[in-house]
Design a protein around this motif. Structure first.
Motif, PDB file in Angstrom:
ATOM      1  N   GLY A 137       0.808  -1.210   0.000  1.00 51.41           N
ATOM      2  CA  GLY A 137       0.000   0.000   0.000  1.00 51.41           C
ATOM      3  C   GLY A 137       0.837   1.252   0.000  1.00 51.41           C
ATOM      4  O   GLY A 137       2.054   1.224  -0.194  1.00 51.41           O
ATOM      5  N   VAL A 138       0.152   2.385   0.213  1.00 53.64           N
ATOM      6  CA  VAL A 138       0.833   3.679   0.255  1.00 53.64           C
ATOM      7  C   VAL A 138       0.141   4.560   1.293  1.00 53.64           C
ATOM      8  O   VAL A 138      -1.067   4.458   1.514  1.00 53.64           O
ATOM      9  N   LYS A 139       0.910   5.414   1.938  1.00 55.16           N
ATOM     10  CA  LYS A 139       0.344   6.396   2.858  1.00 55.16           C
ATOM     11  C   LYS A 139       0.932   7.755   2.529  1.00 55.16           C
ATOM     12  O   LYS A 139       1.980   7.859   1.856  1.00 55.16           O
ATOM     13  N   LYS A 170     -11.650  12.004  13.068  1.00 56.43           N
ATOM     14  CA  LYS A 170     -11.720  13.452  12.912  1.00 56.43           C
ATOM     15  C   LYS A 170     -12.715  13.850  11.821  1.00 56.43           C
ATOM     16  O   LYS A 170     -12.962  13.086  10.888  1.00 56.43           O
ATOM     17  N   GLU A 171     -13.245  15.062  11.946  1.00 55.21           N
ATOM     18  CA  GLU A 171     -14.168  15.562  10.930  1.00 55.21           C
ATOM     19  C   GLU A 171     -13.447  15.747   9.602  1.00 55.21           C
ATOM     20  O   GLU A 171     -13.995  15.451   8.538  1.00 55.21           O
ATOM     21  N   LYS A 172     -12.196  16.234   9.660  1.00 56.73           N
ATOM     22  CA  LYS A 172     -11.398  16.379   8.454  1.00 56.73           C
ATOM     23  C   LYS A 172     -10.090  15.602   8.607  1.00 56.73           C
ATOM     24  O   LYS A 172      -9.483  15.586   9.675  1.00 56.73           O
ATOM     25  N   ASN A 173      -9.696  14.959   7.517  1.00 62.85           N
ATOM     26  CA  ASN A 173      -8.526  14.082   7.517  1.00 62.85           C
ATOM     27  C   ASN A 173      -7.322  14.775   6.916  1.00 62.85           C
ATOM     28  O   ASN A 173      -7.436  15.504   5.924  1.00 62.85           O
ATOM     29  N   GLU A 185      -8.397  -6.280   7.636  1.00 64.47           N
ATOM     30  CA  GLU A 185      -7.646  -6.415   8.888  1.00 64.47           C
ATOM     31  C   GLU A 185      -6.370  -5.582   8.894  1.00 64.47           C
ATOM     32  O   GLU A 185      -5.791  -5.319   9.956  1.00 64.47           O
ATOM     33  N   GLU A 186      -5.954  -5.114   7.731  1.00 63.06           N
ATOM     34  CA  GLU A 186      -4.767  -4.257   7.668  1.00 63.06           C
ATOM     35  C   GLU A 186      -5.016  -2.860   8.235  1.00 63.06           C
ATOM     36  O   GLU A 186      -4.114  -2.019   8.252  1.00 63.06           O
ATOM     37  N   ILE A 187      -6.222  -2.628   8.720  1.00 64.26           N
ATOM     38  CA  ILE A 187      -6.494  -1.378   9.438  1.00 64.26           C
ATOM     39  C   ILE A 187      -5.530  -1.229  10.613  1.00 64.26           C
ATOM     40  O   ILE A 187      -5.246  -0.121  11.056  1.00 64.26           O
ATOM     41  N   LYS A 188      -5.000  -2.359  11.095  1.00 65.71           N
ATOM     42  CA  LYS A 188      -4.062  -2.314  12.223  1.00 65.71           C
ATOM     43  C   LYS A 188      -2.852  -1.443  11.897  1.00 65.71           C
ATOM     44  O   LYS A 188      -2.319  -0.767  12.780  1.00 65.71           O
ATOM     45  N   ASN A 194      -1.155   5.934  13.463  1.00 67.04           N
ATOM     46  CA  ASN A 194      -1.965   7.090  13.862  1.00 67.04           C
ATOM     47  C   ASN A 194      -2.476   7.887  12.661  1.00 67.04           C
ATOM     48  O   ASN A 194      -2.488   9.130  12.680  1.00 67.04           O
ATOM     49  N   LEU A 195      -2.907   7.195  11.620  1.00 66.10           N
ATOM     50  CA  LEU A 195      -3.452   7.859  10.442  1.00 66.10           C
ATOM     51  C   LEU A 195      -4.895   8.284  10.702  1.00 66.10           C
ATOM     52  O   LEU A 195      -5.610   7.673  11.506  1.00 66.10           O
ATOM     53  N   ASP A 196      -5.322   9.312   9.999  1.00 64.12           N
ATOM     54  CA  ASP A 196      -6.684   9.810  10.178  1.00 64.12           C
ATOM     55  C   ASP A 196      -7.714   8.972   9.429  1.00 64.12           C
ATOM     56  O   ASP A 196      -8.854   8.824   9.875  1.00 64.12           O
TER      57      ASP A 196
END
Length: 255
Positions: A137-139, A170-173, A185-188, A194-196
């Motif tokens: 993935g990418v961030k 958050k309301e805005k990311n 499951e990769e939400i971990k 600490n991504l929004d």
């Protein structure tokens, strides 16, 4: 350009040898009658290899069908029943099949994940998330904060809607992680960093409470929809660089 030359072209930047993705059998999965001689004049692109996409490709006189999800997944198949119908659709029409799975998810800039990152103008890009020890993935960071709904609208094709949106953060990311397809499951990884907002294709029931408890926004864009990105980027690249006719076959699952 022959089929063998075409596959060499794809692999020159998709680089299947750099991924431990043997079960996907990346590259040519079904050849045509003359893979080293027959000129490729038209290429069809689709997310999935199946009887329907093969027949639609043949109907429009394509020589090759390029897909993200191929026919073979690391086990020996008997050519019987429903699988015979799939194979027969290719063979009777002398239609070749090329598939690239993880290499197309992870590719920068033509993959599914980097393609979605481009749509939201994500900056400070870094590899994100792993599958079998591989970065896929990418961030990155948004130039300007966006609501979760605004991000969802931008990453999907016009007129398409996300399968589900979880607004637990958050309301805005400002920071976003992306892994296309079935990466619930990769939400971990997004939580750990600490991504929004976390973007994937399918998001499972059992991960809903994780998102809620960890105060993170999630966009489930659809397995199919999030993986239309890479094949369309490749289609445009083929048309521009090689001058070969190409077209996309829409065969959505809704999932």
């Amino acid at each position: 350009m022959t089929l063998l030359e075409l596959d060499e072209y794809f692999n020159s930047f998709l680089q299947k040898e750099n991924y431990s993705d043997d079960i996907s059998l990346n590259g040519i999965q079904i050849q045509n009658s003359m893979p080293d001689k027959k000129e490729i004049k038209k290429i069809a692109f689709a997310v999935d290899a199946c009887e329907a996409t093969a027949l639609k490709a043949a109907e429009q006189k394509a020589d090759v069908l390029f897909v993200h999800h191929g026919l073979f997944w690391g086990r020996c198949e008997t050519i019987t029943g429903q699988f015979y119908r799939r194979i027969n659709a290719f063979l009777k029409n002398d239609l070749a099949l090329i598939a690239y799975h993880i290499p197309l998810d992870a590719n920068n800039p033509y993959g599914n994940n980097y393609g979605m990152a481009q749509r939201i103008n994500l900056t400070n890009l870094e590899p994100f998330g792993q599958w079998h020890g591989m970065n896929i993935g990418v961030k990155g960071t948004l130039n300007e904060p966006l609501t979760t709904d605004e991000i969802a609208q931008k990453i999907l094709r016009p007129g398409k809607k996300a399968n589900h949106i979880i607004k637990a953060g958050k309301e805005k990311n400002k920071t976003v992680g992306i892994i296309s397809g079935g990466a619930s499951e990769e939400i971990k990884f997004a939580v750990e960093q600490n991504l929004d907002c976390y973007i994937t294709g399918e998001f499972l029931h059992e991960d809903f409470q994780t998102a809620k408890e960890m105060n993170i926004n999630v966009i489930s864009g659809g397995h199919y929809e999030t993986e239309t990105v890479g094949v369309n980027l490749l289609m445009n690249k083929i048309q521009t660089e090689l001058g070969i006719q190409a077209f996309f076959i829409e065969e959505p699952s809704g999932l």
